[in-house]
Design an enzyme around this catalytic site. Structure first.
Site, mmCIF file in Angstrom:
data_model
loop_
_atom_site.group_PDB
_atom_site.id
_atom_site.type_symbol
_atom_site.label_atom_id
_atom_site.label_comp_id
_atom_site.label_asym_id
_atom_site.label_seq_id
_atom_site.Cartn_x
_atom_site.Cartn_y
_atom_site.Cartn_z
ATOM 1 N N HIS A 155 86.764 26.085 55.608
ATOM 2 C CA HIS A 155 87.622 25.532 56.677
ATOM 3 C C HIS A 155 88.496 24.385 56.141
ATOM 4 O O HIS A 155 88.400 23.244 56.596
ATOM 5 C CB HIS A 155 86.752 25.049 57.847
ATOM 6 C CG HIS A 155 87.509 24.982 59.139
ATOM 7 N ND1 HIS A 155 86.937 25.265 60.358
ATOM 8 C CD2 HIS A 155 88.797 24.657 59.410
ATOM 9 C CE1 HIS A 155 87.831 25.114 61.309
ATOM 10 N NE2 HIS A 155 88.972 24.749 60.755
ATOM 11 N N ARG A 157 90.194 30.841 63.820
ATOM 12 C CA ARG A 157 88.835 30.486 64.186
ATOM 13 C C ARG A 157 87.940 31.683 63.898
ATOM 14 O O ARG A 157 88.321 32.838 64.156
ATOM 15 C CB ARG A 157 88.744 30.149 65.687
ATOM 16 C CG ARG A 157 89.301 28.783 66.063
ATOM 17 C CD ARG A 157 88.444 27.642 65.509
ATOM 18 N NE ARG A 157 88.907 26.316 65.903
ATOM 19 C CZ ARG A 157 89.727 25.554 65.187
ATOM 20 N NH1 ARG A 157 90.202 25.977 64.030
ATOM 21 N NH2 ARG A 157 90.069 24.353 65.624
ATOM 22 N N GLU A 179 79.741 27.857 61.203
ATOM 23 C CA GLU A 179 80.146 27.011 60.073
ATOM 24 C C GLU A 179 79.215 25.812 59.970
ATOM 25 O O GLU A 179 79.017 25.128 60.970
ATOM 26 C CB GLU A 179 81.588 26.531 60.265
ATOM 27 C CG GLU A 179 82.600 27.661 60.252
ATOM 28 C CD GLU A 179 84.034 27.188 60.523
ATOM 29 O OE1 GLU A 179 84.250 25.971 60.694
ATOM 30 O OE2 GLU A 179 84.924 28.046 60.573
ATOM 31 N N ILE A 190 102.079 27.957 63.312
ATOM 32 C CA ILE A 190 101.503 28.331 62.004
ATOM 33 C C ILE A 190 101.912 29.756 61.646
ATOM 34 O O ILE A 190 102.327 30.039 60.517
ATOM 35 C CB ILE A 190 99.964 28.171 62.014
ATOM 36 C CG1 ILE A 190 99.597 26.700 62.259
ATOM 37 C CG2 ILE A 190 99.362 28.675 60.699
ATOM 38 C CD1 ILE A 190 98.105 26.433 62.453
HETATM 39 C C1 8YV Z 1 90.277 20.926 60.857
HETATM 40 C C2 8YV Z 1 91.302 22.583 62.566
HETATM 41 O O1 8YV Z 1 89.200 21.689 60.524
HETATM 42 O O2 8YV Z 1 93.357 21.766 63.339
HETATM 43 C C3 8YV Z 1 92.374 22.442 63.579
HETATM 44 O O3 8YV Z 1 92.228 23.018 64.667
HETATM 45 O O4 8YV Z 1 90.417 23.340 62.724
HETATM 46 C C4 8YV Z 1 91.380 21.815 61.282
HETATM 47 O O5 8YV Z 1 92.576 21.282 61.012
HETATM 48 C C5 8YV Z 1 89.687 19.808 61.628
HETATM 49 O O6 8YV Z 1 89.941 19.778 62.955
HETATM 50 C C6 8YV Z 1 89.904 18.474 60.991
HETATM 51 O O7 8YV Z 1 89.334 17.451 61.728
#
Ligand code: 8YV
Length: 419
Positions: free
Chosen positions: A373, A325, A354, A246
């Site tokens: 999120h 996070r 959250e 990312i």
């Molecule tokens: C989503 C995420 O919030 O990929 C991750 O680690 O935090 C996000 O893509 C989530 O897990 C979707 O289910």
């Protein structure tokens, strides 16, 4: 009450089983190893055919003993909500802890006996504990927590498949000790998250929230209205902390916005993209950044990586962006520096807690832009994540190799596949 379709016929079957109580326990001498249960679902009709070679011939009406295949056809009630049932042991059993479109469930059912939690609100720990007892695998969001009390309830569990790249929802060491693998969905969400990061940078730097409010409140054109002036991205330094998939996508986009890209990563073998420079230390990256974007995973070392000391290193004009996070940032310290305008602003996709409580102090500030999120929340990306998570799950519970296992030491592929 949300009721997954497969659960309905299991419900009727289970009610029938209850009504007859011991009457279904016919096949005392049925050798389980030869038992075959075929369930055919034709709209409202349910036909259950139990065939057992040898055992069929010896079925005695008055011999009432439990039969495993029938006993396992039970309706699950999880805190008042029906989630589905288990029909037999012929395929690995998986629990899907989030609503999934029918086509994904059908895909899973080709390989697994599937139970699904289909309520729209997130599953509670009690509901998860009640549903996980027979599961060989679980699929759920990257926010679904697996404390030891829940793992203790899952003796068969061999894999947890996150629909997400993060895995701070589990204690990886604990999973490995128990021989449980953790699979995630890396790669498929990098573009969506990186897009959002640039969106957050623009939102905070160009005061999008205040500007939008001016329009909605009918103040556009008002005499004496002062439109807040923003900051350019061009020519500014973006410090990226964490240069994984990312972070790299963010870097590519920032370069296209004519920014200087500085990156920091604790991995010494990291090779920055050709257009980016490497910062020697985190402190250097924090001091130099006009924008600082966090892309590290959450683990004990990165918890509160950015706290009062680190904020003290930042420029007064700096913007902090967090789509990683929430707990990577000490949120109380963030509030303090934003309230005192010791940094210019923050763009947040994630929070320590959250959703936030209504009294969360951050929500009272103008120089913070917060979204719930949504980094991966696009139709295409969520579909790709679910597909990859299903691939991971099927591979793991059927003993095929799975490339997305984070704790390879759990050695899921070598475990015996459940009968
Ligand atoms: C989503 C995420 O919030 O990929 C991750 O680690 O935090 C996000 O893509 C989530 O897990 C979707 O289910």
């Amino acid at each position: 009450m949300p009721l997954e379709s497969g659960a309905r016929w299991r419900a009727s079957l289970a009610q029938g089983a209850d009504r007859f109580d011991g009457a279904l326990r016919l096949w005392r001498h049925l050798p389980l190893s030869l038992g075959l249960m075929i369930e055919l679902h034709d709209h409202a009709k349910i036909i259950t055919v139990v065939a057992g070679i040898g055992g069929m011939a010896r079925a005695a009406h008055n011999d009432l003993q439990p039969v495993q295949v029938i006993r396992n056809t039970t309706l699950r009630q999880v805190d008042g909500r029906t989630t589905g049932g288990r029909s037999h042991h012929l395929k690995p059993h998986v629990f899907v802890a989030m609503p999934l479109a029918g086509r994904y469930l059908d895909q899973l059912r080709e390989h697994c006996d599937v139970e699904v939690f289909s309520a729209t609100q997130p599953i509670s720990p009690e509901e998860l504990a009640a549903a996980i007892g027979d599961a060989d695998g679980v699929l759920g969001s990257a926010q679904l927590l697996f404390p030891t009390e829940i793992l203790d309830r899952a003796p068969r569990l061999r894999v947890i498949c996150n629909v997400g790249v993060g895995y701070d929802n589990v204690d990886l060491g604990e999973l490995s000790r128990r021989g449980i693998a953790l699979a995630n969905t890396p790669g498929v969400l990098s573009d969506a998250v990186a897009d959002l990061v640039l969106g957050l940078m623009i939102a905070v730097a160009r005061h999008l929230r205040e500007c939008e409010t001016i329009v909605r409140e009918g103040r556009w054109g008002e005499p004496g209205l002062r439109i807040p002036l923003g900051s350019d991205l061009r020519g500014k330094t973006l410090s990226i902390v964490g240069m994984g998939r990312i972070g790299r996508e963010v870097a590519a986009r920032a370069a296209a916005f004519k920014m200087r890209v500085l990156c920091f990563d604790t991995r010494p073998d990291l090779v920055p993209p050709p257009f980016a420079e490497r910062a020697a230390t985190l402190d250097d990256a924090l001091r130099a950044g006009d924008f600082i974007s966090l892309h590290v995973d959450l683990n004990p070392a990165s918890r509160h990586l950015i706290g009062p000391r680190e904020f003290g290193l930042m420029k007064a004009s700096a913007f902090l962006i967090n789509a990683a996070r929430g707990a990577v940032v000490d949120q109380r310290a963030l509030y303090d520096v934003l309230a005192a305008q010791r940094i210019a602003g923050a763009g947040l996709d994630v929070l320590e807690s959250e959703p936030p409580t209504t009294g969360d102090l951050l929500l009272q500030l103008d120089n913070v832009f917060i979204v719930p999120h949504i980094g991966s929340a696009t139709v295409e990306t969520r579909a790709a994540m679910v597909e990859l998570a299903i691939e991971n799950l099927v591979a793991c519970v059927t003993g095929q190799p799975c490339v997305n296992i984070v704790n390879a030491e759990a050695a899921v592929a070598t475990k015996e596949v459940s009968p």
